[in-house]
Design a protein around this motif. Sequence first.
Motif, PDB file in Angstrom:
ATOM      1  N   LYS A 154      14.943  -6.668 -27.833  1.00 22.76           N
ATOM      2  CA  LYS A 154      15.603  -7.241 -26.656  1.00 22.76           C
ATOM      3  C   LYS A 154      14.788  -6.977 -25.408  1.00 22.76           C
ATOM      4  CE  LYS A 154      18.720  -3.233 -26.550  1.00 22.76           C
ATOM      5  NZ  LYS A 154      20.142  -2.802 -26.585  1.00 22.76           N
ATOM      6  N   GLU A 156      15.202  -5.995 -21.386  1.00 21.61           N
ATOM      7  CA  GLU A 156      16.158  -5.390 -20.461  1.00 21.61           C
ATOM      8  C   GLU A 156      15.515  -5.158 -19.097  1.00 21.61           C
ATOM      9  OE1 GLU A 156      18.814  -2.513 -23.317  1.00 21.61           O
ATOM     10  OE2 GLU A 156      16.774  -1.858 -22.821  1.00 21.61           O
ATOM     11  N   PRO A 174      17.356 -11.161 -27.027  1.00 22.70           N
ATOM     12  CA  PRO A 174      18.240 -11.412 -25.885  1.00 22.70           C
ATOM     13  C   PRO A 174      17.738 -10.729 -24.622  1.00 22.70           C
ATOM     14  CG  PRO A 174      19.446 -10.474 -27.743  1.00 22.70           C
ATOM     15  CD  PRO A 174      18.018 -10.496 -28.131  1.00 22.70           C
ATOM     16  N   LEU A 176      18.816  -8.953 -21.101  1.00 20.30           N
ATOM     17  CA  LEU A 176      19.951  -8.266 -20.484  1.00 20.30           C
ATOM     18  C   LEU A 176      19.599  -7.827 -19.073  1.00 20.30           C
ATOM     19  CD1 LEU A 176      20.139  -7.638 -23.738  1.00 20.30           C
ATOM     20  CD2 LEU A 176      21.912  -6.054 -23.014  1.00 20.30           C
ATOM     21  N   ARG A 185      24.136 -10.982 -20.394  1.00 17.55           N
ATOM     22  CA  ARG A 185      23.376 -11.200 -21.624  1.00 17.55           C
ATOM     23  C   ARG A 185      23.050 -12.681 -21.764  1.00 17.55           C
ATOM     24  NH1 ARG A 185      27.001  -7.045 -22.614  1.00 17.55           N
ATOM     25  NH2 ARG A 185      26.236  -5.313 -23.891  1.00 17.55           N
ATOM     26  N   LYS A 231      35.038  -9.657 -21.851  1.00 15.60           N
ATOM     27  CA  LYS A 231      33.823 -10.351 -21.484  1.00 15.60           C
ATOM     28  C   LYS A 231      34.142 -11.817 -21.235  1.00 15.60           C
ATOM     29  CE  LYS A 231      32.471 -11.246 -26.288  1.00 15.60           C
ATOM     30  NZ  LYS A 231      31.447 -11.008 -27.321  1.00 15.60           N
TER      31      LYS A 231
END
Length: 346
Positions: A154, A156, A174, A176, A185, A231
Amino acid sequence: MSREAFHQLLQRYLDGNCTSEEKKIVEQWYGLLDKNDLPEVPEESFNEIEQRLWDKVKPESEFVERRAEKKVVRSMWIRISVAAAVVLVTLVAGLLTRYQNEEPEFLAENALSNLGEKINHTDHRIAVLLEDGSRVVLKPKASISYPRHFSARKREVILKGEAFFDVSKNPGRPFLVFNDDVIIRVVGTSFTVKPGRGFRKTEVLVSSGKVIVTEKPTRKSFARLFNLEDKVELTPNQKATFDPSDGHLEVGLVDDPVPLISPENGSRQSVSFIFNESPISSVLDELEKVYGVKIVTRNDAMKHCTFTGDLSGQDLYSKLEFICQSIKASYEIKGVTIYIEGKGCN
């Protein structure tokens, strides 16, 4: 103590309706949750946690009731609280560790030599290009911290202040964004983060793609444990607003919706909004398609209305004002839906 009484105690605590003595008992359980040597456990639902907790508490409750049916109520609560605390700590410690301490992994995993930071000390916006090709535009006084080399799993970053993100697509990694209040996200999209300060509200506004926003976990409350999946999922022209006064996320439309980006050429859709005796349903359908919003008419008689006019060059809300005036209707926005209300046409 019956199972129903046990369930009601937990529920009263979560609802904020328990007595001061009951609150003290439940919070004694919670006070033990900070032990560092507790094992992690798989995530379980509240009902499963409650059932396993009750399986442990029930024998102790029955024992206490047999010894002191009429007079030692306080002793019963002490024994129950101790037995319940042991099971409750074991079951939820892992959940608290996982969710309440969620911070960017790169802060712990990377050496200082791999950490990058950019602060906008100017009075204008500046662009920052990240290793994966993502582009971040920082407003004055904003800053971003990031690893110079993202992990394989990921990507970040930590944001302070306001910025616009244009994230490169990579479904396997992903992206973030962490700020003081929320975690955003995404896989590949563009959006803006406006931070809150003090009692100001933090906003996440989506321009393209899809974004998932969650409140940043804290250790403020035992009750927060049972609301871990709070969320919201956003699509273009939608925004999430985090209100620090109540700790909730609300979803709505952005203040100035723009035409969606065309997947064919990657540019904003350019559509002629010239209508000649067009059914009002067709006009509204065109607005829905171009702006990606949902528009609902509350009166079936409105399907008989037609519209003639040139709406080109106007923003969405000006278009709606023009349409509503022509058919003697009005519109209101609730959440992410626009409602048109009027008597309709013959």
